[in-house]
Motif scaffolding. Structure first.
Motif, mmCIF file in Angstrom:
data_model
loop_
_atom_site.group_PDB
_atom_site.id
_atom_site.type_symbol
_atom_site.label_atom_id
_atom_site.label_comp_id
_atom_site.label_asym_id
_atom_site.label_seq_id
_atom_site.Cartn_x
_atom_site.Cartn_y
_atom_site.Cartn_z
ATOM 1 N N ASP A 259 32.729 21.238 25.789
ATOM 2 C CA ASP A 259 33.456 21.215 27.064
ATOM 3 C C ASP A 259 33.216 19.947 27.894
ATOM 4 O O ASP A 259 33.869 19.754 28.913
ATOM 5 N N ASP A 260 32.256 19.106 27.485
ATOM 6 C CA ASP A 260 31.872 17.971 28.326
ATOM 7 C C ASP A 260 32.804 16.769 28.185
ATOM 8 O O ASP A 260 32.362 15.643 28.003
ATOM 9 N N VAL A 261 34.116 17.035 28.267
ATOM 10 C CA VAL A 261 35.086 15.947 28.212
ATOM 11 C C VAL A 261 35.926 15.951 29.492
ATOM 12 O O VAL A 261 36.144 17.006 30.084
ATOM 13 N N ASN A 262 36.379 14.772 29.887
ATOM 14 C CA ASN A 262 37.251 14.714 31.059
ATOM 15 C C ASN A 262 38.702 14.971 30.639
ATOM 16 O O ASN A 262 38.989 15.168 29.455
ATOM 17 N N LYS A 263 39.619 14.931 31.607
ATOM 18 C CA LYS A 263 41.015 15.293 31.329
ATOM 19 C C LYS A 263 41.668 14.354 30.309
ATOM 20 O O LYS A 263 42.416 14.781 29.443
ATOM 21 N N VAL A 264 41.352 13.062 30.475
ATOM 22 C CA VAL A 264 41.948 12.080 29.560
ATOM 23 C C VAL A 264 41.426 12.310 28.139
ATOM 24 O O VAL A 264 42.193 12.324 27.165
ATOM 25 N N GLN A 265 40.101 12.514 28.041
ATOM 26 C CA GLN A 265 39.502 12.727 26.725
ATOM 27 C C GLN A 265 40.037 14.002 26.063
ATOM 28 O O GLN A 265 40.274 14.036 24.858
ATOM 29 N N LEU A 266 40.247 15.021 26.887
ATOM 30 C CA LEU A 266 40.786 16.281 26.372
ATOM 31 C C LEU A 266 42.199 16.082 25.826
ATOM 32 O O LEU A 266 42.562 16.614 24.771
ATOM 33 N N ASP A 267 42.975 15.264 26.535
ATOM 34 C CA ASP A 267 44.339 14.977 26.112
ATOM 35 C C ASP A 267 44.340 14.186 24.788
ATOM 36 O O ASP A 267 45.144 14.456 23.895
#
Ligand code: SAM
Length: 239
Positions: free
Chosen positions: A32-40
């Motif tokens: 879960d330790d990703v930001n929105k951009v990384q998740l995208d």
């Protein structure tokens, strides 16, 4: 200047053994330790892997088929290929990436499995840059690696990968279109701390020309796009 004397490759190796390794291990993982951009980007990349698996499996079973996964990263493609029974040779310029891929393959392919008759073949992982790969494979795949190659070096890279493949070559690259080029330029004005390497976009026509020169033609094309991830996917076969 970064194209002179092969300096680019050393920068890329260093990046993917250190900061790049930490960043991409997270993006390609499931924590879960990703930001929105990384998740995208994670979502976009997983679609690319899914598309490749679909391209390959709809042409027939992968059982016993030899596949070279060039620039394998943390093994996002090598592992599902092995699950389908492919004999995978996976390599990457980064020793950290290869060690992580090996670890994940061990966990995902053999975890809780006792019936050896159903056991997939463990991919053969190696620390190697693309240029030093040899041998012959039914299929060669190289996903999201061309972004590290300026067009002047991409032709040679494509020709080399084609020379290793007997039946299929699958490549993905960030497409050079007016819009993406603009986005990238804007991105370069505000470089984030993790943007340690240069990114090269490639025009589809240039990739197609390089394939033609090597005696290959494009059979299938796809485009994967999310908000921050863009990849053109190409399957080529001998012309
Ligand atoms: N193909 C993997 C995937 O799609 O999950 C990883 C993609 S990642 C963005 C790019 C990978 O290419 C990194 O693991 C990097 O170390 C590797 N790489 C970059 N230049 C390379 C080269 N010249 N030879 C082999 N691997 C290279």
């Amino acid at each position: 200047a970064e194209e002179v004397g092969g300096g680019d490759k050393e920068v890329v190796r260093e990046y993917f053994n250190n900061n790049g390794f930490q960043r991409w291990k997270k993006i390609y993982g499931d924590t879960d330790d990703v930001n929105k951009v990384q998740l995208d980007i994670r979502l976009g990349h997983s679609k690319t892997v899914e598309n490749v698996m679909k391209m390959l499996t709809e042409e027939g079973s992968l059982q016993g088929v030899t596949v070279c996964d060039a620039g394998c990263g943390t093994g996002c493609l090598s592992i599902p290929l092995a699950k389908e029974g492919a004999i995978v040779s996976a390599s990457d310029i980064s020793a950290s990436m290869v060690a992580e891929a090996q670890k994940q393959a061990q966990e995902e392919l053999f975890k809780g499995k006792n019936d050896q008759s159903l056991a997939p073949v463990m991919p053969k992982f190696e620390v190697k840059d693309l240029e030093s790969l040899d041998g012959k494979y039914d299929t060669v795949v190289c996903l999201d690696v061309m972004i590290h190659y300026p067009q002047s070096k991409a032709d040679g890279m494509i020709a080399h990968l084609a020379s290793l493949a007997e039946n299929r070559l699958i490549l993905s690259f960030a497409p050079k279109t007016f819009y993406y080029d603009l986005l990238k330029r804007i991105g370069e004005l505000f470089p984030g701390p993790s943007k340690a390497t240069r990114a090269y976009l490639h025009a589809e026509a240039d990739v197609e020309r390089a394939l033609q020169k090597a005696g290959w033609k494009i059979k299938k094309r796809g485009l994967i796009a999310t908000q921050f991830y863009f990849a053109k996917l190409i399957e080529a076969v001998p012309a």
